[in-house]
Design a protein around this motif. Structure first.
Motif, mmCIF file in Angstrom:
data_model
loop_
_atom_site.group_PDB
_atom_site.id
_atom_site.type_symbol
_atom_site.label_atom_id
_atom_site.label_comp_id
_atom_site.label_asym_id
_atom_site.label_seq_id
_atom_site.Cartn_x
_atom_site.Cartn_y
_atom_site.Cartn_z
ATOM 1 N N TYR A 33 13.663 60.332 85.518
ATOM 2 C CA TYR A 33 14.314 60.492 86.484
ATOM 3 C C TYR A 33 15.223 61.916 86.266
ATOM 4 O O TYR A 33 14.955 62.643 85.573
ATOM 5 C CB TYR A 33 15.631 59.615 86.293
ATOM 6 N N ASP B 246 27.932 55.479 91.806
ATOM 7 C CA ASP B 246 27.715 54.000 92.429
ATOM 8 C C ASP B 246 26.366 53.727 92.547
ATOM 9 O O ASP B 246 25.993 52.880 93.324
ATOM 10 C CB ASP B 246 28.558 53.866 93.896
ATOM 11 N N HIS B 247 25.488 54.463 91.760
ATOM 12 C CA HIS B 247 24.085 54.187 91.808
ATOM 13 C C HIS B 247 23.537 52.812 91.581
ATOM 14 O O HIS B 247 22.568 52.202 92.318
ATOM 15 C CB HIS B 247 23.383 55.003 90.860
ATOM 16 N N CYS B 248 23.980 52.001 90.693
ATOM 17 C CA CYS B 248 23.926 50.823 90.322
ATOM 18 C C CYS B 248 24.243 49.830 91.554
ATOM 19 O O CYS B 248 23.260 48.874 91.816
ATOM 20 C CB CYS B 248 24.368 50.587 89.055
ATOM 21 N N HIS C 207 20.944 61.099 87.108
ATOM 22 C CA HIS C 207 20.761 59.661 86.856
ATOM 23 C C HIS C 207 20.847 59.714 85.385
ATOM 24 O O HIS C 207 20.826 60.589 84.811
ATOM 25 C CB HIS C 207 19.380 59.132 87.163
ATOM 26 N N CYS D 41 27.580 45.958 87.126
ATOM 27 C CA CYS D 41 27.247 47.384 87.077
ATOM 28 C C CYS D 41 28.134 47.809 85.984
ATOM 29 O O CYS D 41 28.618 48.867 86.008
ATOM 30 C CB CYS D 41 27.387 48.316 88.351
ATOM 31 N N ASP E 281 15.139 55.673 90.514
ATOM 32 C CA ASP E 281 16.018 56.464 91.404
ATOM 33 C C ASP E 281 16.549 55.456 92.538
ATOM 34 O O ASP E 281 16.367 53.996 92.424
ATOM 35 C CB ASP E 281 15.329 57.416 92.405
ATOM 36 N N GLN E 282 17.420 55.851 93.502
ATOM 37 C CA GLN E 282 18.042 54.804 94.342
ATOM 38 C C GLN E 282 17.183 54.627 95.720
ATOM 39 O O GLN E 282 17.584 53.581 96.304
ATOM 40 C CB GLN E 282 19.446 55.471 94.950
ATOM 41 N N CYS F 175 21.596 52.192 86.212
ATOM 42 C CA CYS F 175 22.011 53.645 86.163
ATOM 43 C C CYS F 175 23.550 53.603 86.078
ATOM 44 O O CYS F 175 24.217 53.101 86.997
ATOM 45 C CB CYS F 175 21.536 54.390 87.497
ATOM 46 N N MET G 24 20.301 50.672 92.064
ATOM 47 C CA MET G 24 19.236 51.463 90.983
ATOM 48 C C MET G 24 19.561 50.806 89.729
ATOM 49 O O MET G 24 20.274 50.976 88.773
ATOM 50 C CB MET G 24 19.940 52.716 90.822
ATOM 51 N N LYS G 25 19.105 49.392 89.509
ATOM 52 C CA LYS G 25 19.015 48.457 88.294
ATOM 53 C C LYS G 25 17.713 47.883 88.350
ATOM 54 O O LYS G 25 17.062 47.543 89.490
ATOM 55 C CB LYS G 25 20.236 47.850 88.595
ATOM 56 N N LEU H 53 24.119 50.489 94.446
ATOM 57 C CA LEU H 53 23.380 50.849 95.519
ATOM 58 C C LEU H 53 21.743 50.491 95.357
ATOM 59 O O LEU H 53 20.738 50.737 96.046
ATOM 60 C CB LEU H 53 23.198 52.179 95.986
#
Length: 191
Positions: A59, A109-111, A63, A77, A35-36, A105, A115-116, A113
């Motif tokens: 998840y 914009d999860h990555c 996601h 990303c 998750d973020q 992810c 989420m990787k 932020l």
């Protein structure tokens, strides 16, 4: 009716099967998920990933999981040339070879932020890496001179020197409770 010998043989067999399968790592650890919010980089640094282990990405529907081919795609990303992707909510991935693997992810914009995660897989026979020692300090001009006399004590060990054999204190073998229990069962079987 199962005899004691049969039960012990089954226990030993189960022990060896468990050790051959590898560990399962819930991505994000017991307190987090894919998750973020979870600090995935810190979680990964605290784990040892070995060939044969499994990553379990768990998840929500918002996601997904992309494995990207290199650090450049990871840093950017970029999912355009991803090795694999999944959005099923539960994605197990077996670590089959030594090296770095990169997961991001691809949603919104999860990555970007955070989420990787980078997973650095080592050989299944590699011992766990000890924590690094702080760097040695160099004496300053104000430091007193070091005596050149002889002493009966050996010099202190260099903390940056690695032991020549893993687990040298026990003959180079990694011993765990399951192995001791297995040898105990084997001893009973031979009686």
């Amino acid at each position: 009716m199962l005899t004691l010998r049969t039960l012990m043989s089954l226990a030993v067999t189960a022990m060896f099967i468990k050790s051959a399968i590898g560990a399962s790592h819930k991505v994000g650890g017991p307190g987090g998920t894919w998750d973020q919010v979870t600090d995935l980089a810190t979680w990964a640094k605290g784990e040892t990933f070995k060939v044969g282990d499994t990553l379990d990405f768990i998840y929500g529907a918002q996601h997904n999981v992309f494995e990207v081919k290199d650090k450049k795609a990871y840093d950017a990303c970029d999912t355009s040339n991803a090795i694999s992707s999944d959005d099923g909510g539960n994605t197990p991935i077996t670590l089959s070879s030594v090296g770095k693997r990169f997961f991001i992810c691809g949603a919104s914009d999860h990555c970007a932020l955070g989420m990787k995660v980078t997973i650095d897989t080592v050989s299944s026979t590699t011992p766990s890496t000890p924590a690094l020692s702080p760097p040695k300090s160099t004496p300053s001009a104000d430091s007193p001179p070091v005596s050149q006399g002889t002493t009966s004590e050996p010099p202190p060990a260099d903390p940056t020197t690695k032991p020549t054999a893993p687990n040298a204190g026990n003959g180079g073998y990694e011993v765990n409770f399951a192995m001791v229990l297995g040898f105990g069962f084997m001893t009973l079987l031979c009686l």
